[in-house]
Design a protein around this motif. Structure first.
Motif, PDB file in Angstrom:
ATOM      1  N   TYR A 176      54.167  -9.466  82.087  1.00  0.00           N
ATOM      2  CA  TYR A 176      55.554  -9.229  82.485  1.00  0.00           C
ATOM      3  C   TYR A 176      55.808  -7.753  82.766  1.00  0.00           C
ATOM      4  N   ARG A 177      55.219  -6.882  81.973  1.00  0.00           N
ATOM      5  CA  ARG A 177      55.386  -5.453  82.229  1.00  0.00           C
ATOM      6  C   ARG A 177      54.759  -5.053  83.558  1.00  0.00           C
ATOM      7  N   ASP A 181      61.410  -5.380  82.045  1.00  0.00           N
ATOM      8  CA  ASP A 181      61.655  -4.615  80.825  1.00  0.00           C
ATOM      9  C   ASP A 181      62.166  -5.576  79.759  1.00  0.00           C
ATOM     10  N   LEU A 182      61.296  -5.976  78.856  1.00  0.00           N
ATOM     11  CA  LEU A 182      61.663  -6.966  77.846  1.00  0.00           C
ATOM     12  C   LEU A 182      62.511  -6.341  76.744  1.00  0.00           C
ATOM     13  N   PRO A 183      63.539  -7.050  76.284  1.00  0.00           N
ATOM     14  CA  PRO A 183      64.307  -6.575  75.123  1.00  0.00           C
ATOM     15  C   PRO A 183      63.396  -6.449  73.901  1.00  0.00           C
ATOM     16  N   LEU A 214      60.076 -15.812  87.024  1.00  0.00           N
ATOM     17  CA  LEU A 214      60.069 -14.547  86.296  1.00  0.00           C
ATOM     18  C   LEU A 214      61.481 -14.117  85.899  1.00  0.00           C
ATOM     19  N   GLU A 215      62.449 -14.417  86.732  1.00  0.00           N
ATOM     20  CA  GLU A 215      63.824 -13.998  86.435  1.00  0.00           C
ATOM     21  C   GLU A 215      64.387 -14.712  85.213  1.00  0.00           C
ATOM     22  N   ASN A 216      63.719 -15.784  84.760  1.00  0.00           N
ATOM     23  CA  ASN A 216      64.192 -16.525  83.594  1.00  0.00           C
ATOM     24  C   ASN A 216      63.449 -16.169  82.310  1.00  0.00           C
ATOM     25  N   VAL A 217      62.600 -15.151  82.356  1.00  0.00           N
ATOM     26  CA  VAL A 217      61.836 -14.755  81.170  1.00  0.00           C
ATOM     27  C   VAL A 217      62.765 -14.426  80.004  1.00  0.00           C
ATOM     28  N   THR A 218      63.884 -13.772  80.280  1.00  0.00           N
ATOM     29  CA  THR A 218      64.795 -13.399  79.203  1.00  0.00           C
ATOM     30  C   THR A 218      65.821 -14.484  78.875  1.00  0.00           C
ATOM     31  N   ALA A 219      65.669 -15.681  79.450  1.00  0.00           N
ATOM     32  CA  ALA A 219      66.476 -16.810  79.000  1.00  0.00           C
ATOM     33  C   ALA A 219      66.113 -17.137  77.554  1.00  0.00           C
TER      34      ALA A 219
END
Length: 330
Positions: A312-313, A318-320, A293-298
């Motif tokens: 994810y929410r 908090d997605l960009p 999960l910590e790599n979702v914003t990779a």
């Protein structure tokens, strides 16, 4: 007695309504799910089998894999509705969004949606020790296998040889076949891009003493301005039994993706199954240790599917804005 009967009827009614709700949520699901992977010998092929098993077991839809030429072809196949899920690296995904995909130039793939991050794909090469090849510069005038034409390696290595001024006779084909050709002396080296460790490279070093190499700092500096979706990367010593030192190179993240037309509830259940059973995926291939999960914003630019965004929410991520699809913001 009457009260017990009424309670029983109430429980049955709730159970029935729940079953109906579940059935309604699945009404637009396909009977099967097909995942586009890559050629045998690469990480996508093995990782995709793990994802298919999770979907079959935990989502309840029979899933299978389809061998393809790799990330670029997977984008084409999902966009055309011929497969349900594709595995790709961020480079081809970026080019697809821009309408610059080699296999379908001029068409912007604004309907593709990310599901979950997979792992980092480093670019790397291999040659037999007896060849004397130890770096990219040693490949000048040589015949080099670069994997399938639609794969990440097949796409980028040919461009990078030109950018670096290295004249190479590039051959395309399945990675497993090309490492066999290298062992037989029909190729001078193989360059590719895949999650660690690459099964075909691990097998190669059991056949003959092998040298692995990446990119020098000067080569990285020359290339990185043209690939903003790539990052500097170190392949740790010991990744392969004959690799005594760290290897510097460039790498790209991989994501699993689908069409925006995939059911939101199906996308949600697939993403949920992957993260709740990630240890099973790691058992399939060690690269899945990065499916976190910590790599979702990779992934910094490919919008996630609404079903993935919902999951994810729920996990407090908090997605960009760039990763939330337009259909959820209109």
């Amino acid at each position: 007695m009457i009260r017990q009967t009424l309670i029983g009827l109430s429980i049955a009614a709730v159970a029935g309504s729940t079953a109906l709700a579940q059935e309604a949520a699945r009404s637009d699901w396909p009977n099967t799910v097909v995942i586009g992977t890559a050629s045998p010998g690469g990480t996508h092929a093995i990782y995709g089998q793990g994802v298919a098993s999770l979907i079959s077991e935990h989502v309840g839809v029979p899933a299978s894999t389809q061998q393809t030429q790799g990330p670029t072809q997977n984008l084409v196949l999902v966009h055309s509705g011929r497969i349900d899920i594709g595995l790709t690296t961020m480079g081809p995904a970026y080019e697809a969004l821009q309408g610059e995909l080699d296999l379908d130039p001029g068409i912007k793939y604004d309907d593709i949606r990310a599901l979950f991050p997979m792992y980092v794909t480093p670019f790397q090469g291999a040659a037999l020790e007896r060849s004397g090849i130890k770096s990219l510069g040693d490949l000048a005038g040589k015949t080099v296998g670069a994997g399938p034409r639609g794969g990440t390696g097949g796409t980028y290595w040919a461009r990078w040889f030109d950018a670096l001024g290295i004249t190479v006779n590039v051959q395309n084909g399945p990675l497993g076949d090309q490492t066999s050709q290298l062992a037989d002396g029909r190729l001078d080296a193989v360059t590719t891009a895949a999650g660690l460790p690459i099964a075909a490279f691990s097998e190669l070093e059991t056949l003959a003493p092998t040298v692995f190499f990446g990119l020098t700092s000067e080569e990285i500096e020359t290339l990185k301005s043209s690939v903003p979706y790539a990052q500097e990367f170190t392949i740790p010593a010991g990744t392969y039994s004959s690799q005594a030192e760290d290897i510097t190179t460039l790498a790209m993240w991989n994501v699993a993706f689908a069409s925006s037309q995939m059911s939101e509830s199906l996308a949600y259940e697939i993403v949920k199954a992957v993260f709740e059973n990630q240890e099973d995926l790691v058992a399939t291939h060690a690269s899945a240790s990065e499916t976190l999960l910590e790599n979702v914003t990779a992934n910094s630019f490919l919008p996630y599917h609404p079903g993935a965004v919902r999951f994810y929410r729920e996990q407090g991520i908090d997605l960009p804005e760039a990763l939330v699809p337009a259909e959820m913001t209109e």
